[in-house]
Structure formats: structure tokens, C-alpha cells
Design a protein around this motif. Structure first.
Motif, PDB file in Angstrom:
ATOM      1  N   ARG A  34      24.785  13.397  -4.386  1.00  0.00           N
ATOM      2  CA  ARG A  34      23.460  13.470  -4.982  1.00  0.00           C
ATOM      3  C   ARG A  34      22.748  12.127  -4.795  1.00  0.00           C
ATOM      4  N   ALA A  35      21.421  12.174  -4.733  1.00  0.00           N
ATOM      5  CA  ALA A  35      20.634  10.946  -4.692  1.00  0.00           C
ATOM      6  C   ALA A  35      20.427  10.455  -6.117  1.00  0.00           C
ATOM      7  N   LEU A  36      20.769   9.209  -6.373  1.00  0.00           N
ATOM      8  CA  LEU A  36      20.641   8.616  -7.695  1.00  0.00           C
ATOM      9  C   LEU A  36      19.462   7.641  -7.725  1.00  0.00           C
ATOM     10  N   PHE A  37      18.889   7.479  -8.891  1.00  0.00           N
ATOM     11  CA  PHE A  37      17.745   6.576  -9.016  1.00  0.00           C
ATOM     12  C   PHE A  37      18.121   5.162  -8.595  1.00  0.00           C
ATOM     13  N   ARG A  38      19.332   4.750  -8.915  1.00  0.00           N
ATOM     14  CA  ARG A  38      19.750   3.386  -8.581  1.00  0.00           C
ATOM     15  C   ARG A  38      19.926   3.174  -7.076  1.00  0.00           C
ATOM     16  N   HIS A  39      19.920   4.239  -6.292  1.00  0.00           N
ATOM     17  CA  HIS A  39      19.968   4.118  -4.836  1.00  0.00           C
ATOM     18  C   HIS A  39      18.624   3.693  -4.257  1.00  0.00           C
ATOM     19  N   GLY A  40      17.563   3.701  -5.080  1.00  0.00           N
ATOM     20  CA  GLY A  40      16.207   3.599  -4.555  1.00  0.00           C
ATOM     21  C   GLY A  40      15.608   2.210  -4.523  1.00  0.00           C
ATOM     22  N   LYS A  41      14.685   2.031  -3.596  1.00  0.00           N
ATOM     23  CA  LYS A  41      13.833   0.853  -3.507  1.00  0.00           C
ATOM     24  C   LYS A  41      12.404   1.335  -3.306  1.00  0.00           C
ATOM     25  N   PHE A  42      11.466   0.696  -4.003  1.00  0.00           N
ATOM     26  CA  PHE A  42      10.054   1.047  -3.925  1.00  0.00           C
ATOM     27  C   PHE A  42       9.281  -0.171  -3.419  1.00  0.00           C
ATOM     28  N   TRP A  43       8.626  -0.035  -2.276  1.00  0.00           N
ATOM     29  CA  TRP A  43       7.834  -1.117  -1.695  1.00  0.00           C
ATOM     30  C   TRP A  43       6.385  -0.652  -1.586  1.00  0.00           C
ATOM     31  N   MET A  44       5.452  -1.510  -1.978  1.00  0.00           N
ATOM     32  CA  MET A  44       4.033  -1.114  -1.957  1.00  0.00           C
ATOM     33  C   MET A  44       3.144  -2.324  -1.716  1.00  0.00           C
ATOM     34  N   ASN A  45       2.085  -2.131  -0.960  1.00  0.00           N
ATOM     35  CA  ASN A  45       1.019  -3.120  -0.830  1.00  0.00           C
ATOM     36  C   ASN A  45      -0.272  -2.399  -0.470  1.00  0.00           C
ATOM     37  N   ASP A  46      -1.312  -3.150  -0.143  1.00  0.00           N
ATOM     38  CA  ASP A  46      -2.579  -2.533   0.239  1.00  0.00           C
ATOM     39  C   ASP A  46      -2.391  -1.720   1.516  1.00  0.00           C
ATOM     40  N   ALA A  47      -3.130  -0.643   1.617  1.00  0.00           N
ATOM     41  CA  ALA A  47      -3.000   0.241   2.779  1.00  0.00           C
ATOM     42  C   ALA A  47      -3.286  -0.492   4.078  1.00  0.00           C
ATOM     43  N   THR A  48      -4.165  -1.485   4.036  1.00  0.00           N
ATOM     44  CA  THR A  48      -4.534  -2.216   5.247  1.00  0.00           C
ATOM     45  C   THR A  48      -3.694  -3.474   5.433  1.00  0.00           C
ATOM     46  N   GLY A  49      -2.700  -3.676   4.579  1.00  0.00           N
ATOM     47  CA  GLY A  49      -1.893  -4.882   4.627  1.00  0.00           C
ATOM     48  C   GLY A  49      -0.787  -4.824   5.660  1.00  0.00           C
ATOM     49  N   ALA A  50       0.095  -5.828   5.592  1.00  0.00           N
ATOM     50  CA  ALA A  50       1.199  -5.951   6.535  1.00  0.00           C
ATOM     51  C   ALA A  50       2.234  -4.854   6.321  1.00  0.00           C
ATOM     52  N   ALA A  51       3.167  -4.743   7.252  1.00  0.00           N
ATOM     53  CA  ALA A  51       4.253  -3.771   7.125  1.00  0.00           C
ATOM     54  C   ALA A  51       5.043  -4.059   5.851  1.00  0.00           C
ATOM     55  N   LEU A  52       5.516  -3.014   5.216  1.00  0.00           N
ATOM     56  CA  LEU A  52       6.227  -3.153   3.949  1.00  0.00           C
ATOM     57  C   LEU A  52       7.599  -3.778   4.153  1.00  0.00           C
ATOM     58  N   ASP A  53       8.001  -4.605   3.170  1.00  0.00           N
ATOM     59  CA  ASP A  53       9.344  -5.168   3.183  1.00  0.00           C
ATOM     60  C   ASP A  53       9.768  -5.457   1.746  1.00  0.00           C
ATOM     61  N   ALA A  54      10.962  -6.019   1.576  1.00  0.00           N
ATOM     62  CA  ALA A  54      11.540  -6.215   0.246  1.00  0.00           C
ATOM     63  C   ALA A  54      10.717  -7.144  -0.630  1.00  0.00           C
ATOM     64  N   SER A  55       9.909  -8.010  -0.034  1.00  0.00           N
ATOM     65  CA  SER A  55       9.097  -8.924  -0.834  1.00  0.00           C
ATOM     66  C   SER A  55       7.975  -8.204  -1.572  1.00  0.00           C
ATOM     67  N   MET A  56       7.751  -6.934  -1.232  1.00  0.00           N
ATOM     68  CA  MET A  56       6.668  -6.161  -1.826  1.00  0.00           C
ATOM     69  C   MET A  56       7.203  -5.114  -2.800  1.00  0.00           C
ATOM     70  N   GLY A  57       8.357  -5.362  -3.376  1.00  0.00           N
ATOM     71  CA  GLY A  57       8.981  -4.405  -4.276  1.00  0.00           C
ATOM     72  C   GLY A  57       8.221  -4.220  -5.575  1.00  0.00           C
ATOM     73  N   VAL A  58       8.181  -2.988  -6.044  1.00  0.00           N
ATOM     74  CA  VAL A  58       7.721  -2.640  -7.388  1.00  0.00           C
ATOM     75  C   VAL A  58       8.873  -1.923  -8.077  1.00  0.00           C
ATOM     76  N   TYR A  59       8.862  -1.937  -9.425  1.00  0.00           N
ATOM     77  CA  TYR A  59      10.067  -1.526 -10.141  1.00  0.00           C
ATOM     78  C   TYR A  59       9.762  -0.553 -11.273  1.00  0.00           C
TER      79      TYR A  59
END
Length: 350
Positions: free
Chosen positions: A182-207
Motif C-alpha cells: 500500500r502507498a503510505l502518507f509517509r512515503h510522500g514528498k510534496f514540491w511546489m513553486n510558481d507555475a512559471t518558476g524553475a523545475a521542482l526539487d527538494a528545496s521547494m518542499g511543502v508539508y
């Protein structure tokens, strides 16, 4: 006597609406609830000249509801493909590897995509010859496994123990592709920035502490001057734009959330990737379920105070398509796309 632990559900792609196909090996679906209900319009005779209503005719038949379960890295590919509309033959990750990658893209419509749903209910097998997936909701909460539900509409429901294409005998041939992972919540990472911004990476994490991704294809079924279709439901077809929304819920309002409030006010669109990585398949390949949303418009970002405790905050967003490719999301123009890595070797829509 019937108990839920005796139940078994299966789904198989079909080619003719209303004509059941037999479910068998690897067609089993691990679920927690089969919630499709059959109802009939009751046409009561309300003519005057009688003290009480005495007569009734049966009108339209409707069979709809949801199929619910845990989100798994394996075994749900066919149902997801049914609502997304586009997929491909899986690609093997390495010579001799049991790991295969695939994607689910949102097609403009899902005309002609449906299957047969069979559910053994501990006493008899309920068969839905034509079953259409019209929506999908994926949810998660900190500390818990992810869940998924599929909204469905069927032509009818056959209840039998020994007759029909899917019955108490044939259901015994149904097996599951996989029953763990099963997929668990703790398996997840959420990355977000502006739509016109740079490619997503770990520095853009939201929690977030919770999330809900909801996708609905607005559909209905035509009722034609045909006794068969009047008694049953024709294949649902599109009746408006599909709707997709993403909600992120945060356990506590912080200064960082003010950025989202500002984005709401100035109309800044966002892009987001949420990836869940599970157990190893072989070598360096791990099960994965990733969702890419290239064009999110914030519709609500206000915190909600209630009492003296922590003030939670949520972010409600509409997922839109885009005419412009987003950096890091090459080739994604639809509201969202799903990439998976699991052990399925054949196309879910084959």
C-alpha cells in the motif's frame, strides 16, 4: 451467513456496453467497499377520484456509487486508466528487471472505455455487465495509508449464485496481481513553486498533514426510445468539462502560508509534484506513484480559527490544463498526469 472478509471484487475491461466479460486471473481488485446501489424511479399513480394512491409503475433504473480501497502501487492500473483515458504499454526498467514504468494521461474523453465489475458478497455474486468509471478521489493523512475511491455508473446489476457470466463458480478463478505494498502518507514528498518558476526539487518542499485530489468527469446517460435502454443505463458520455481539484491541509498556520494568501490575491498560478515511493522491486528500482499538476490556481487560502487551539490552514486549488509547457514537466498539458513504477507488464487498456 455472509461476512465482508469473504467478499471479493474484480474488474475487467469490456468491449460492448452491457455485455459482461468473465473476470479471472489477475482481475481481482483489493477494496474496502463496493458501494454501487441500484434504484428504480417509482411512478406513482396520483389520479384524483381515489382516497389513497394504489398503483405504481417502475421507471428508470439507475446503478451508481463508488468502489473504495487503499491506494496500492500495484493492482489498480486498469481502473485508473479507465478514468484518465490514456496509457501505454509499460516500459521495462532494465534487462531482466521486474520493474516497469508507465503513465496515465488525461484524455479529452473516455468514450468506449468501460468494463465488467463482479463482486462476491459472501452469498451471491453481484455482476455489473457495463461499468464506467466517472471519477476518482485520492486522499491521504499523516500517519495513515492513502485511500482511493472510484465513482462508477453501471448499466444494471445481476444478482445470481450459479448463472450469468460471473457467478459463484467463476469468481473462484479470480486472483489478485498483488496484495501488499500500500502507498503510505509517509512515503510522500510534496514540491511546489510558481507555475512559471524553475523545475521542482527538494528545496521547494511543502508539508501538508492531509491532501485530497479529486477528479470528476461530468457525464450523463441518454435515455432513448428503446425498451432495453429505458430499463437499463446507456454508457455515460461527457456533458461538460472535467473538474480536478487539489486540497492541501496544514496542521498549523505559519508565516509561510501568507505567501499563498498573496498568490490568491495576485492570481499567481502554481505547479506541484507529489511523489510516493514504496518498497523495492529489484536492484535499485522502487515502487512509485507520482502526480504532476502543471497549472494550479488557488481558490481559497484562508486559515480557519476555532477556539483557543492551533489555527490550521488549508490550500484549495483548481487544477487546470496549460497551453505552455512548464519547466520540469515536459509534455504535460492536461490538468494532471500520473507516472507509476510497479510490476505490471501489459497495457492496462489492452
Amino acid at each position: 451467513m455472509s461476512e465482508g472478509r469473504e467478499a471479493k471484487a474484480a474488474f475487467k475491461k469490456a468491449t460492448t456496453w452491457g455485455t459482461a466479460v468473465a473476470c479471472g486471473a489477475n482481475d481481482g481488485v483489493m477494496v474496502t467497499n463496493v458501494g454501487l446501489t441500484r434504484t428504480f424511479d417509482q411512478l406513482i399513480d396520483e389520479s384524483v377520484g381515489q382516497s389513497f394512491k394504489k398503483n405504481q409503475d417502475t421507471g428508470y433504473q439507475t446503478v451508481e456509487g463508488s468502489l473504495e480501497g487503499y491506494l496500492r502501487y500495484d493492482g489498480l492500473d486498469v481502473l485508473i486508466a479507465m478514468v484518465m483515458g490514456s496509457t501505454a504499454a509499460p516500459s521495462q526498467k532494465g534487462t531482466g528487471s521486474a520493474a516497469y514504468s508507465n503513465y496515465f494521461a488525461m484524455a479529452s474523453d473516455t468514450d468506449g472505455l468501460f468494463g465488467t465489475l463482479a463482486a462476491y458478497m459472501g452469498f451471491s455474486t453481484h455482476e455489473y455487465p457495463g461499468a464506467k468509471v466517472t471519477g476518482m478521489t485520492i486522499s491521504g493523512e499523516s500517519g495513515q495509508p492513502l485511500t482511493i475511491s472510484f465513482d462508477m455508473v453501471a448499466d444494471t446489476k445481476n444478482t445470481n449464485t450459479s448463472t450469468g457470466t460471473n457467478n459463484n463458480t467463476t469468481i473462484g478463478t479470480v486472483t489478485f496481481p498483488e496484495t501488499q505494498n500500500r502507498a503510505l502518507f509517509r512515503h510522500g514528498k510534496f514540491w511546489m513553486n510558481d507555475a512559471t518558476g524553475a523545475a521542482l526539487d527538494a528545496s521547494m518542499g511543502v508539508y501538508p498533514g492531509k491532501f485530497t485530489l479529486a477528479f470528476t468527469r461530468n457525464m450523463d446517460s441518454n435515455r432513448e426510445a428503446n425498451a432495453e435502454l429505458l430499463d437499463k443505463t446507456a454508457e455515460p458520455t461527457g456533458n461538460g468539462f472535467p473538474d480536478a481539484t487539489l486540497t492541501l491541509e496544514f496542521p498549523e498556520y505559519t508565516s509561510g502560508h501568507d505567501t499563498f494568501i498573496g498568490d490568491l490575491g495576485n492570481g499567481t498560478h502554481k505547479k506541484l509534484q507529489m511523489s510516493f515511493v514504496g518498497g523495492v522491486i529489484d536492484a535499485s528500482y522502487y515502487r512509485e506513484f507520482s502526480v504532476y499538476l502543471p497549472n494550479l490556481v488557488i481558490t481559497n487560502a484562508d486559515p480557519a480559527m476555532s477556539g483557543a487551539g492551533k489555527i490550521p490552514a488549508s490550500l484549495q486549488m483548481a487544477a487546470l490544463g496549460t497551453a505552455t509547457e512548464r519547466t520540469g514537466m515536459t509534455g504535460i498539458y492536461e490538468p494532471f498526469k500520473i507516472n507509476v513504477l510497479n510490476t505490471r507488464t501489459t497495457s492496462p487498456l489492452a
